[in-house]
Structures are given as structure tokens and as C-alpha cells.
Motif scaffolding. Structure first.
Motif, PDB file in Angstrom:
ATOM      1  N   GLY A  19      -8.553  -3.892  -5.700  1.00 30.79           N
ATOM      2  CA  GLY A  19      -9.217  -2.608  -5.518  1.00 30.79           C
ATOM      3  C   GLY A  19      -8.962  -1.931  -4.185  1.00 30.79           C
ATOM      4  O   GLY A  19      -9.286  -0.753  -4.023  1.00 30.79           O
ATOM      5  N   GLU A  20      -8.406  -2.650  -3.206  1.00 30.99           N
ATOM      6  CA  GLU A  20      -8.138  -2.026  -1.908  1.00 30.99           C
ATOM      7  C   GLU A  20      -7.011  -1.002  -2.030  1.00 30.99           C
ATOM      8  O   GLU A  20      -6.113  -1.148  -2.853  1.00 30.99           O
ATOM      9  CB  GLU A  20      -7.777  -3.084  -0.862  1.00 30.99           C
ATOM     10  N   ILE A  21      -7.069   0.042  -1.196  1.00 23.45           N
ATOM     11  CA  ILE A  21      -6.024   1.058  -1.140  1.00 23.45           C
ATOM     12  C   ILE A  21      -5.053   0.629  -0.043  1.00 23.45           C
ATOM     13  O   ILE A  21      -5.426   0.500   1.122  1.00 23.45           O
ATOM     14  CB  ILE A  21      -6.598   2.454  -0.859  1.00 23.45           C
ATOM     15  N   VAL A  22      -3.798   0.416  -0.427  1.00 21.34           N
ATOM     16  CA  VAL A  22      -2.815  -0.250   0.428  1.00 21.34           C
ATOM     17  C   VAL A  22      -2.689   0.402   1.803  1.00 21.34           C
ATOM     18  O   VAL A  22      -2.861  -0.270   2.830  1.00 21.34           O
ATOM     19  CB  VAL A  22      -1.442  -0.323  -0.265  1.00 21.34           C
ATOM     20  N   HIS A  23      -2.367   1.688   1.872  1.00 20.81           N
ATOM     21  CA  HIS A  23      -2.106   2.288   3.187  1.00 20.81           C
ATOM     22  C   HIS A  23      -3.358   2.312   4.065  1.00 20.81           C
ATOM     23  O   HIS A  23      -3.269   2.138   5.269  1.00 20.81           O
ATOM     24  CB  HIS A  23      -1.462   3.680   3.069  1.00 20.81           C
ATOM     25  N   GLU A  24      -4.521   2.472   3.461  1.00 20.24           N
ATOM     26  CA  GLU A  24      -5.760   2.507   4.243  1.00 20.24           C
ATOM     27  C   GLU A  24      -6.027   1.153   4.906  1.00 20.24           C
ATOM     28  O   GLU A  24      -6.379   1.085   6.080  1.00 20.24           O
ATOM     29  CB  GLU A  24      -6.943   2.899   3.358  1.00 20.24           C
ATOM     30  N   VAL A  25      -5.862   0.080   4.156  1.00 17.91           N
ATOM     31  CA  VAL A  25      -6.126  -1.268   4.681  1.00 17.91           C
ATOM     32  C   VAL A  25      -5.125  -1.620   5.779  1.00 17.91           C
ATOM     33  O   VAL A  25      -5.495  -2.138   6.837  1.00 17.91           O
ATOM     34  CB  VAL A  25      -6.087  -2.310   3.547  1.00 17.91           C
ATOM     35  N   ILE A  26      -3.851  -1.331   5.551  1.00 17.71           N
ATOM     36  CA  ILE A  26      -2.823  -1.682   6.530  1.00 17.71           C
ATOM     37  C   ILE A  26      -2.980  -0.865   7.807  1.00 17.71           C
ATOM     38  O   ILE A  26      -2.875  -1.406   8.920  1.00 17.71           O
ATOM     39  CB  ILE A  26      -1.416  -1.542   5.918  1.00 17.71           C
ATOM     40  N   GLU A  27      -3.252   0.418   7.693  1.00 26.78           N
ATOM     41  CA  GLU A  27      -3.429   1.246   8.891  1.00 26.78           C
ATOM     42  C   GLU A  27      -4.659   0.821   9.687  1.00 26.78           C
ATOM     43  O   GLU A  27      -4.625   0.786  10.915  1.00 26.78           O
ATOM     44  CB  GLU A  27      -3.498   2.722   8.504  1.00 26.78           C
ATOM     45  N   LYS A  28      -5.731   0.436   9.002  1.00 31.26           N
ATOM     46  CA  LYS A  28      -6.923  -0.048   9.712  1.00 31.26           C
ATOM     47  C   LYS A  28      -6.620  -1.379  10.400  1.00 31.26           C
ATOM     48  O   LYS A  28      -7.009  -1.591  11.551  1.00 31.26           O
ATOM     49  CB  LYS A  28      -8.109  -0.206   8.765  1.00 31.26           C
ATOM     50  N   PHE A  29      -5.922  -2.268   9.706  1.00 34.04           N
ATOM     51  CA  PHE A  29      -5.536  -3.549  10.298  1.00 34.04           C
ATOM     52  C   PHE A  29      -4.699  -3.318  11.550  1.00 34.04           C
ATOM     53  O   PHE A  29      -4.907  -3.965  12.579  1.00 34.04           O
ATOM     54  CB  PHE A  29      -4.766  -4.397   9.280  1.00 34.04           C
ATOM     55  N   ALA A  30      -3.748  -2.393  11.471  1.00 37.24           N
ATOM     56  CA  ALA A  30      -2.896  -2.090  12.625  1.00 37.24           C
ATOM     57  C   ALA A  30      -3.736  -1.593  13.798  1.00 37.24           C
ATOM     58  O   ALA A  30      -3.508  -1.994  14.944  1.00 37.24           O
ATOM     59  CB  ALA A  30      -1.834  -1.054  12.244  1.00 37.24           C
ATOM     60  N   THR A  31      -4.696  -0.737  13.534  1.00 35.79           N
ATOM     61  CA  THR A  31      -5.585  -0.244  14.587  1.00 35.79           C
ATOM     62  C   THR A  31      -6.377  -1.396  15.194  1.00 35.79           C
ATOM     63  O   THR A  31      -6.442  -1.543  16.417  1.00 35.79           O
ATOM     64  CB  THR A  31      -6.534   0.835  14.036  1.00 35.79           C
ATOM     65  N   ASP A  32      -6.974  -2.218  14.335  1.00 35.01           N
ATOM     66  CA  ASP A  32      -7.798  -3.335  14.803  1.00 35.01           C
ATOM     67  C   ASP A  32      -6.990  -4.339  15.635  1.00 35.01           C
ATOM     68  O   ASP A  32      -7.495  -4.898  16.603  1.00 35.01           O
ATOM     69  CB  ASP A  32      -8.445  -4.063  13.626  1.00 35.01           C
ATOM     70  N   GLN A  33      -5.746  -4.580  15.246  1.00 39.06           N
ATOM     71  CA  GLN A  33      -4.901  -5.566  15.925  1.00 39.06           C
ATOM     72  C   GLN A  33      -4.050  -4.953  17.035  1.00 39.06           C
ATOM     73  O   GLN A  33      -3.256  -5.651  17.660  1.00 39.06           O
ATOM     74  CB  GLN A  33      -3.991  -6.260  14.904  1.00 39.06           C
ATOM     75  N   LYS A  34      -4.215  -3.637  17.240  1.00 38.86           N
ATOM     76  CA  LYS A  34      -3.443  -2.918  18.261  1.00 38.86           C
ATOM     77  C   LYS A  34      -1.930  -3.058  18.037  1.00 38.86           C
ATOM     78  O   LYS A  34      -1.159  -3.269  18.967  1.00 38.86           O
ATOM     79  CB  LYS A  34      -3.852  -3.367  19.660  1.00 38.86           C
ATOM     80  N   ILE A  35      -1.544  -2.915  16.759  1.00 39.45           N
ATOM     81  CA  ILE A  35      -0.125  -2.908  16.394  1.00 39.45           C
ATOM     82  C   ILE A  35       0.346  -1.464  16.531  1.00 39.45           C
ATOM     83  O   ILE A  35      -0.126  -0.587  15.811  1.00 39.45           O
ATOM     84  CB  ILE A  35       0.093  -3.398  14.953  1.00 39.45           C
ATOM     85  N   GLU A  36       1.267  -1.221  17.443  1.00 41.65           N
ATOM     86  CA  GLU A  36       1.760   0.140  17.648  1.00 41.65           C
ATOM     87  C   GLU A  36       2.907   0.486  16.722  1.00 41.65           C
ATOM     88  O   GLU A  36       3.064   1.642  16.333  1.00 41.65           O
ATOM     89  CB  GLU A  36       2.169   0.325  19.102  1.00 41.65           C
ATOM     90  N   ALA A  37       3.748  -0.486  16.397  1.00 41.83           N
ATOM     91  CA  ALA A  37       4.900  -0.235  15.531  1.00 41.83           C
ATOM     92  C   ALA A  37       5.211  -1.520  14.778  1.00 41.83           C
ATOM     93  O   ALA A  37       4.975  -2.619  15.275  1.00 41.83           O
ATOM     94  CB  ALA A  37       6.102   0.199  16.362  1.00 41.83           C
ATOM     95  N   VAL A  90      -2.284   7.417  16.346  1.00 44.51           N
ATOM     96  CA  VAL A  90      -2.828   6.861  15.107  1.00 44.51           C
ATOM     97  C   VAL A  90      -1.685   6.246  14.298  1.00 44.51           C
ATOM     98  O   VAL A  90      -0.693   6.920  14.016  1.00 44.51           O
ATOM     99  CB  VAL A  90      -3.524   7.960  14.275  1.00 44.51           C
ATOM    100  N   PRO A  91      -1.787   4.952  13.929  1.00 43.50           N
ATOM    101  CA  PRO A  91      -0.712   4.328  13.166  1.00 43.50           C
ATOM    102  C   PRO A  91      -0.610   4.913  11.757  1.00 43.50           C
ATOM    103  O   PRO A  91      -1.607   4.997  11.044  1.00 43.50           O
ATOM    104  CB  PRO A  91      -1.093   2.849  13.116  1.00 43.50           C
ATOM    105  N   LEU A  92       0.619   5.304  11.383  1.00 42.45           N
ATOM    106  CA  LEU A  92       0.864   5.853  10.051  1.00 42.45           C
ATOM    107  C   LEU A  92       1.893   4.987   9.335  1.00 42.45           C
ATOM    108  O   LEU A  92       2.983   4.752   9.846  1.00 42.45           O
ATOM    109  CB  LEU A  92       1.384   7.289  10.131  1.00 42.45           C
ATOM    110  N   LEU A  93       1.541   4.542   8.149  1.00 40.91           N
ATOM    111  CA  LEU A  93       2.420   3.718   7.334  1.00 40.91           C
ATOM    112  C   LEU A  93       3.281   4.607   6.452  1.00 40.91           C
ATOM    113  O   LEU A  93       2.778   5.508   5.781  1.00 40.91           O
ATOM    114  CB  LEU A  93       1.590   2.783   6.453  1.00 40.91           C
ATOM    115  N   HIS A  94       4.576   4.355   6.442  1.00 37.62           N
ATOM    116  CA  HIS A  94       5.494   4.985   5.493  1.00 37.62           C
ATOM    117  C   HIS A  94       6.093   3.854   4.678  1.00 37.62           C
ATOM    118  O   HIS A  94       6.863   3.048   5.201  1.00 37.62           O
ATOM    119  CB  HIS A  94       6.582   5.766   6.223  1.00 37.62           C
ATOM    120  N   MET A  95       5.679   3.762   3.421  1.00 36.08           N
ATOM    121  CA  MET A  95       6.103   2.658   2.567  1.00 36.08           C
ATOM    122  C   MET A  95       6.472   3.172   1.186  1.00 36.08           C
ATOM    123  O   MET A  95       5.783   4.026   0.630  1.00 36.08           O
ATOM    124  CB  MET A  95       4.978   1.626   2.438  1.00 36.08           C
TER     125      MET A  95
END
Length: 147
Positions: A19-37, A90-95
Motif C-alpha cells: 500500500g505504500e506509494i513508492v516515490h513518497e516513501v523513498i523521498e522521505k527516507f532520503a530526507t530522514d537519512q540525509k541522502i543528497e544523491a 528537497v530530494p526528488l526521485l526520478h524512477m
């Protein structure tokens, strides 16, 4: 061609849940983990009703008007992507995902909302020291990668 240089940082292994929305979960994870790229690979199942951008309506129309489709029934998926910050950091996923069911495959960008069916596995390869950003480019109307 434009380019920048980065080195590999941390590697994360994620299990996305039903049920999770892929880009939303990954972008939030990136923010939480301070993943810039990062670069990413993904596989698993996409649920009925998941939405994809499947190309421009016109070959060279500007601004680009996207064609969209919605998956009917569950599909097996595999995909790759990149994650870079926009002008505001703001981290943006392109997948893009290839989504298959029986003998038919639909391929497209996940920005419209791909919903996990049961489980998706993601491997995130962090890129450290990259100056790349996603910057809005007119007249296309996309936030494009600027290395």
C-alpha cells in the motif's frame, strides 16, 4: 554532455510494504537519512490502480504534455532511478519501472503514484560529493538534472 563527479557512500536496503506509494516513501527516507544523491534499483509488485507517465502526447510538443496510464491488476516490476535535490534541497526521485503481467509490459515514470503490492525491494547507492541538482527548465516544464 554535462557531468559531475561523485563517490559512493552508504548502501541502503529497503523493503517497502503493501500500500505504500513508492516515490513518497523513498523521498522521505532520503530526507530522514540525509541522502543528497543516489542511484536506485527496485523490484517487486505494483498494485492495481498504480499510475505511470508513459510518454509525451506529441513527439516535440512544448511544453510537454504527458500521457498517463493506470495499471489494471497486480504487475511484476523492475526499475532503476536516480535521486537528486531540487533547487531547495528537497530530494526528488526520478524512477522508471517496467511493469509486466502475463505477456504485456508497460514502462513509465512513477511520479503519478505507484502503489506497492505486498512488497518491493529497493537498493539505494548513495552518491557523495555530487553537485548535481534538479532545476526547472522551461519551456519543457521539467526539473532536469544539472550535473
Amino acid at each position: 554532455m554535462k557531468y559531475s563527479v561523485a563517490t559512493q557512500g552508504r548502501v541502503f536496503v529497503l523493503r517497502l510494504e503493501d500500500g505504500e506509494i513508492v516515490h513518497e516513501v523513498i523521498e522521505k527516507f532520503a530526507t530522514d537519512q540525509k541522502i543528497e544523491a543516489a542511484s536506485l534499483i527496485i523490484l517487486g509488485g505494483a498494485d492495481d490502480g498504480s499510475k505511470l507517465v508513459v510518454g509525451p502526447k506529441e513527439d516535440r510538443g512544448v511544453p510537454v504534455e504527458a500521457m498517463k496510464t493506470e495499471l489494471t491488476n497486480v504487475h511484476e516490476v523492475t526499475g532503476t532511478g536516480t535521486l537528486f535535490p531540487d533547487e531547495n534541497g528537497v530530494p526528488l526521485l526520478h524512477m522508471h519501472l517496467a511493469c509486466g503481467r502475463e505477456n504485456r509490459t508497460t514502462t513509465g515514470c512513477i511520479r503519478e503514484g505507484v502503489k506497492v503490492w505486498q512488497v518491493m525491494e529497493v537498493v539505494i547507492h548513495e552518491l557523495v560529493g555530487s553537485s548535481a541538482k534538479r532545476v526547472l527548465e522551461e519551456p519543457l516544464g521539467f526539473k532536469l538534472l544539472q550535473p
